[in-house]
Design an enzyme around this catalytic site. Structure first.
Site, PDB file in Angstrom:
ATOM      1  N   SER A   1       0.866  -1.043   0.055  1.00  0.00           N
ATOM      2  CA  SER A   1      -0.096  -0.302   0.025  1.00  0.00           C
ATOM      3  C   SER A   1       0.794   1.400   0.056  1.00  0.00           C
ATOM      4  O   SER A   1       0.199   2.461  -0.287  1.00  0.00           O
ATOM      5  CB  SER A   1      -0.910  -0.009   1.212  1.00  0.00           C
ATOM      6  OG  SER A   1      -2.146  -0.934   1.260  1.00  0.00           O
ATOM      7  N   THR A   2       2.099   1.227   0.347  1.00  0.00           N
ATOM      8  CA  THR A   2       3.173   2.389   0.040  1.00  0.00           C
ATOM      9  C   THR A   2       2.737   2.893  -1.419  1.00  0.00           C
ATOM     10  O   THR A   2       2.716   4.118  -1.624  1.00  0.00           O
ATOM     11  CB  THR A   2       4.436   1.738   0.048  1.00  0.00           C
ATOM     12  OG1 THR A   2       4.592   1.626   1.525  1.00  0.00           O
ATOM     13  CG2 THR A   2       5.401   3.228   0.121  1.00  0.00           C
TER      14      THR A   2
END
Length: 387
Positions: free
Chosen positions: A73-74
């Protein structure tokens, strides 16, 4: 720079950042790091660029400065930058209904949902309804997944709460970018973000770069963690399950070539720590190389603190980024911002300090955010700056 430890340390720290190197070494010696990298930019200059360890669990391939890692999710922060660039150029109105740009999205009562609610996880379209089970392999088909999301109803009243769009975020924001820009978000990001900054980060991996990817190792859970995780899924409501478990994605999926080649702007960005630090650094250094000061202020604007209806934890979203808020996950400045990824990766910026940073690793931890390894590095960084 190599030291005499069992795991050679490579890279460099500018004078005054020795404590960051110490924290990085401690991650290896005390926090079971396998392979990792950490980088920091200060007012546009790289002041920390460290890497060490192994790109594979068999310890046959050393981590290199160009090793690519799936950052989960970065990636969402990278997708958000694309949307803010279009808004900054006057091509995208964040307060306009999504359906203005993506007409099919108006189905099932979603005609009034504004673009900003996609960025702030308030649209209610947290995932695909459990009535339509999805396999991991279906995520690789862009038109298929965006079509499913466009057709379904919101899973909670839009705008009423934040609910983490764990899997859906990248498809939703990415499709708006595609409709406005006339090109896929992977191509847009390459042309307008990574390319101009010469940052080694991509939304999906090209065939020629597959050999540079590190192998992810799933977290080792204690019996207590396993029990807690099992209970969490057993007790989760349909909204949380749609967001987090339809399909249920696990660490090993990210090692498959088909996963790496796909375009999933919430899940499979691949890059280096230095690339993340350069990108966030370009937001923090006042240069306005990516977006204007006004657009940055808008991107950082808090959308209201609340307990997330998917993750069940208190949080405050800006438009596409976590705010540091009380957790101080991106340093002591509560207005610092960024995004973490499943297992530990992170990228963040503190414009008041002029700092951008990136952390990537291949031994995943059990947390969604604020992994202890990342926090040790971030805390050391800002301590070196006297903050």
């Amino acid at each position: 720079m190599d030291d005499e430890t069992a795991v050679p340390l490579h890279g460099a720290c500018a004078p005054g950042f020795e404590a960051v190197q110490d924290a990085f070494v401690e991650n290896i010696s005390e926090r079971d790091e396998l392979g990792a990298a950490f980088a920091v930019t200060l007012r546009g200059e790289v002041v920390v660029d460290l890497w060490a360890g192994w790109a594979d669990p068999g310890r046959t391939t050393p981590w290199r400065p160009d090793t690519l890692t799936n950052v989960w999710s970065t990636t969402k922060g990278m997708a958000a930058i694309c949307a803010h660039q279009l808004a900054d150029a006057g091509e995208l109105d964040l307060d306009a209904p999504v359906a203005c740009y993506w007409p099919e999205f108006a189905a099932a009562g979603k005609q009034d949902i504004p673009v900003r609610w996609l960025l702030s996880h308030r649209s209610g379209v947290v995932g695909i309804d459990l009535a339509r089970p999805v396999k991991v392999e279906e995520l690789y088909d862009w038109d298929h997944i965006t079509g499913l999301l466009a057709a379904q109803e919101p899973l909670f009243p839009p705008g009423s709460a934040s609910g983490y769009h764990a899997l859906s975020y990248g498809f939703l924001v990415g499709e708006v970018v595609r409709r406005v820009a006339g090109q896929g978000i992977d191509a847009f990001f390459a042309e307008h973000v990574a390319g101009p900054l010469e940052a080694d980060f991509s939304l999906g991996v090209g065939e020629a770069d597959l050999g540079r990817c590190s192998t992810l190792v799933e977290p080792v859970l204690t019996p207590e963690m396993t029990t807690a995780l099992t209970e969490a899924f057993a007790n989760a409501g349909p909204v949380a399950l749609a967001a987090m478990a339809n399909p249920r994605v696990e660490g090993h999926h990210a090692n498959e070539p088909a996963w790496r080649r796909a375009v999933m702007p919430a899940l499979n960005g691949h890059g280096t720590a230095k690339a993340l630090a350069i990108i966030y650094g370009a937001l923090a250094d006042g240069s306005e190389r990516l977006i204007s000061a006004g657009a940055l202020a808008r991107a950082r604007e808090g959308q209201g603190a609340s307990v997330d209806v998917v993750a069940g934890v208190p949080n405050e979203w800006a438009l596409g980024f976590y705010l540091g808020s009380d957790a101080r996950g991106f340093g002591p400045n509560p207005a610092a911002f960024g995004h973490d990824g499943l297992g530990g990766s992170s990228g963040g910026a503190d414009p008041e300090a002029g700092v951008g940073f990136g952390y990537v690793m291949n031994r995943m931890g059990p947390l969604l955010r604020d992994d202890p390894r990342k926090m040790a590095l971030v805390n050391a960084t800002f301590a070196c700056l006297g903050r």
